[in-house]
Scaffold this motif. Structure first.
Motif, PDB file in Angstrom:
ATOM      1  N   CYS A  38      38.802  -3.290 -10.966  1.00 12.48           N
ATOM      2  CA  CYS A  38      38.382  -3.789  -9.662  1.00 12.48           C
ATOM      3  C   CYS A  38      39.504  -4.608  -9.049  1.00 12.48           C
ATOM      4  O   CYS A  38      40.404  -5.092  -9.742  1.00 12.48           O
ATOM      5  N   CYS A  39      39.439  -4.761  -7.727  1.00 12.69           N
ATOM      6  CA  CYS A  39      40.379  -5.615  -7.030  1.00 12.69           C
ATOM      7  C   CYS A  39      39.677  -6.262  -5.849  1.00 12.69           C
ATOM      8  O   CYS A  39      38.588  -5.823  -5.443  1.00 12.69           O
ATOM      9  N   ALA A  40      40.271  -7.301  -5.306  1.00  7.59           N
ATOM     10  CA  ALA A  40      39.691  -8.002  -4.166  1.00  7.59           C
ATOM     11  C   ALA A  40      40.789  -8.722  -3.419  1.00  7.59           C
ATOM     12  O   ALA A  40      41.869  -9.002  -3.971  1.00  7.59           O
ATOM     13  N   ALA A  41      40.518  -9.038  -2.148  1.00 10.16           N
ATOM     14  CA  ALA A  41      41.497  -9.772  -1.350  1.00 10.16           C
ATOM     15  C   ALA A  41      41.790 -11.125  -1.981  1.00 10.16           C
ATOM     16  O   ALA A  41      42.930 -11.607  -1.943  1.00 10.16           O
ATOM     17  N   HIS A  42      40.770 -11.745  -2.551  1.00  8.35           N
ATOM     18  CA  HIS A  42      40.947 -12.985  -3.311  1.00  8.35           C
ATOM     19  C   HIS A  42      40.910 -12.617  -4.790  1.00  8.35           C
ATOM     20  O   HIS A  42      39.848 -12.264  -5.331  1.00  8.35           O
ATOM     21  N   PHE A  43      42.044 -12.671  -5.437  1.00  8.76           N
ATOM     22  CA  PHE A  43      42.161 -12.141  -6.792  1.00  8.76           C
ATOM     23  C   PHE A  43      41.207 -12.807  -7.770  1.00  8.76           C
ATOM     24  O   PHE A  43      40.744 -12.174  -8.722  1.00  8.76           O
ATOM     25  N   GLU A  44      40.881 -14.085  -7.530  1.00  7.04           N
ATOM     26  CA  GLU A  44      39.962 -14.776  -8.430  1.00  7.04           C
ATOM     27  C   GLU A  44      38.574 -14.132  -8.422  1.00  7.04           C
ATOM     28  O   GLU A  44      37.877 -14.145  -9.443  1.00  7.04           O
ATOM     29  N   SER A  45      38.174 -13.540  -7.286  1.00  8.88           N
ATOM     30  CA  SER A  45      36.892 -12.828  -7.229  1.00  8.88           C
ATOM     31  C   SER A  45      36.927 -11.600  -8.135  1.00  8.88           C
ATOM     32  O   SER A  45      35.958 -11.303  -8.828  1.00  8.88           O
ATOM     33  N   ALA A  46      38.054 -10.888  -8.121  1.00  8.24           N
ATOM     34  CA  ALA A  46      38.207  -9.733  -9.003  1.00  8.24           C
ATOM     35  C   ALA A  46      38.206 -10.158 -10.463  1.00  8.24           C
ATOM     36  O   ALA A  46      37.617  -9.492 -11.324  1.00  8.24           O
ATOM     37  N   GLN A  47      38.859 -11.273 -10.762  1.00  6.98           N
ATOM     38  CA  GLN A  47      38.898 -11.762 -12.143  1.00  6.98           C
ATOM     39  C   GLN A  47      37.500 -12.124 -12.654  1.00  6.98           C
ATOM     40  O   GLN A  47      37.154 -11.823 -13.797  1.00  6.98           O
ATOM     41  N   LYS A  48      36.705 -12.763 -11.811  1.00  6.06           N
ATOM     42  CA  LYS A  48      35.343 -13.126 -12.205  1.00  6.06           C
ATOM     43  C   LYS A  48      34.508 -11.874 -12.466  1.00  6.06           C
ATOM     44  O   LYS A  48      33.760 -11.800 -13.453  1.00  6.06           O
ATOM     45  N   ALA A  49      34.615 -10.880 -11.565  1.00  2.16           N
ATOM     46  CA  ALA A  49      33.874  -9.634 -11.751  1.00  2.16           C
ATOM     47  C   ALA A  49      34.333  -8.898 -13.006  1.00  2.16           C
ATOM     48  O   ALA A  49      33.521  -8.364 -13.766  1.00  2.16           O
ATOM     49  N   ALA A  50      35.628  -8.872 -13.228  1.00  2.00           N
ATOM     50  CA  ALA A  50      36.178  -8.185 -14.399  1.00  2.00           C
ATOM     51  C   ALA A  50      35.679  -8.817 -15.689  1.00  2.00           C
ATOM     52  O   ALA A  50      35.307  -8.118 -16.645  1.00  2.00           O
ATOM     53  N   ALA A  51      35.666 -10.147 -15.721  1.00  5.70           N
ATOM     54  CA  ALA A  51      35.189 -10.839 -16.919  1.00  5.70           C
ATOM     55  C   ALA A  51      33.711 -10.574 -17.152  1.00  5.70           C
ATOM     56  O   ALA A  51      33.260 -10.395 -18.293  1.00  5.70           O
ATOM     57  N   LYS A  52      32.927 -10.525 -16.073  1.00  5.29           N
ATOM     58  CA  LYS A  52      31.484 -10.320 -16.187  1.00  5.29           C
ATOM     59  C   LYS A  52      31.141  -8.920 -16.674  1.00  5.29           C
ATOM     60  O   LYS A  52      30.211  -8.737 -17.468  1.00  5.29           O
ATOM     61  N   TYR A  53      31.906  -7.918 -16.209  1.00  3.31           N
ATOM     62  CA  TYR A  53      31.539  -6.527 -16.501  1.00  3.31           C
ATOM     63  C   TYR A  53      32.471  -5.853 -17.503  1.00  3.31           C
ATOM     64  O   TYR A  53      32.341  -4.648 -17.758  1.00  3.31           O
ATOM     65  N   GLY A  54      33.414  -6.590 -18.071  1.00  2.44           N
ATOM     66  CA  GLY A  54      34.255  -6.037 -19.122  1.00  2.44           C
ATOM     67  C   GLY A  54      35.226  -4.988 -18.641  1.00  2.44           C
ATOM     68  O   GLY A  54      35.447  -3.975 -19.326  1.00  2.44           O
TER      69      GLY A  54
END
Length: 358
Positions: A38-54
């Motif tokens: 995943c990716c997002a304009a705000h990278f921290e949002s992508a990091q949170k999603a990535a951590a949540k969904y593996g």
């Protein structure tokens, strides 16, 4: 919709609120897809999603350079779609985007031409017409439950003071009531009755400047520009000759109130909110002589809850089978054309021909 066989690897672009349902449904329900990045304009949002969904958080360029990723799901605001979709196609990826495909029909057509040239699939939301409600109504029409269709009426309202305070993308181009909300109802209409031939419309931006009205949020009490149409009314004539009305009002009640009816010689169908997948489809046969006497039709499928993700899943199924997707870009382009011509008709005070079809 349980799928078997090889899973198509996909990446999700945009990790805002709507992404949650895509992550959950694709992981648990539409199992012919697998989100791996995943990716997002705000990278921290992508990091949170990535951590949540593996999964992996990365940039869009990294997604496009990854040969294992075959599809990208774009969930960003509408003004960003054209460039993101174009980059995905040029990288050889199949692309599914949230509504709308682009802001202008010429841009949407260009994307479709690029997709054909590069031999990739291109699809766009809304996908809600695949849900039980629209498909139940479609079967009722095809089965002759209301006889020959004679007309239709669509009326829906929202409160943009609250909604555009909550969601800043509604203030931007492509965030007006027809582009953001009306497309659900127009897509359902086209699924039920076929393409639209021409429109005559009136619309207005009722409040070009609004006051932020949601306590506890940043900007509360301040003023902001609101760019899109907030009230629109149109007469639509379908290619099959049926004529009806379409009314969107974003200056009313907070809770969406919907009246969607298909009239026929032998009865009337009453549909639920086209922003959802399910809900009761009611039939009033013309043999009914008692006011309020209705038949609730049996749903044709179990797609009655929030089934976002069914669009890309259906597209993946079509790719595997080598067939046309039910959420093919031609449908999204036609609906976008209708919305654009509603806006143009309102400016020019003339009937506008819809040049596209499906």
């Amino acid at each position: 919709m349980e799928k078997h066989g090889r899973k198509m690897k996909a990446a999700l672009v945009g990790c805002g609120q709507i992404s949650e349902v895509y992550f959950n449904n694709i992981q648990k329900r539409f199992t012919n897809l697998e989100i791996t990045a995943c990716c997002a304009a705000h990278f921290e949002s992508a990091q949170k999603a990535a951590a949540k969904y593996g999964i992996h958080a990365c940039t869009y360029d990294e997604i496009l350079e990854d040969p294992s990723i075959e599809m990208v799901l774009i969930l960003t605001p509408a003004p960003t779609h054209y460039e993101l979709v174009k980059k995905g196609i040029l990288a050889g990826k199949h692309v599914y985007t949230e509504k709308t495909l682009a802001l202008e029909v010429k841009d949407a057509k260009h994307l479709a031409e690029l997709a054909e040239k590069h031999n990739v699939y291109l699809s766009a939301a809304p996908e809600t017409f695949l849900g039980a409600a629209v498909q139940t109504a479609k079967k009722a029409i095809e089965d002759g439950r209301i006889g020959k269709v004679t007309s239709f009426h669509i009326c829906a309202n929202r409160d943009y003071d609250i909604l555009s305070s909550l969601y800043s993308f509604l203030r931007e181009p492509g965030g007006g009531i027809c582009f953001d909300y009306g497309v659900y109802h127009l897509t359902a209409l086209v699924e039920l009755l076929g393409p639209v031939d021409n429109v005559f419309a009136r619309w207005q931006n009722y409040k070009p400047v609004r006051k932020h009205s949601v306590p506890g949020m940043p900007g509360y009490g301040g003023m902001f520009d609101s760019q899109g149409e907030s009230i629109a009314a149109a007469v639509l004539q379908m290619e099959n000759g049926v004529t009806g009305t379409f009314m969107m009002n974003a200056e009313s009640n907070m809770w969406d109130i919907i009246d969607f009816r298909i009239y026929g010689e032998e009865g009337v169908l009453i549909l639920p909110d086209m922003n959802s997948f399910g809900g009761d489809v009611r039939l009033i046969p013309n043999t009914t002589r008692t006011a309020g006497e209705e038949i609730v039709l049996e749903p044709v499928s179990d797609l009655t809850g929030n089934c976002r993700g069914i669009g890309p899943s259906q597209m993946a199924e079509a790719i595997a089978a080598g067939t046309k997707s039910r959420v093919d870009s031609s449908l999204a382009i036609h609906v976008l054309d209708i919305v654009n011509q509603i806006i143009t008709s309102g400016v020019q005070s003339v009937v506008k021909k819809i040049e596209t079809s499906i």
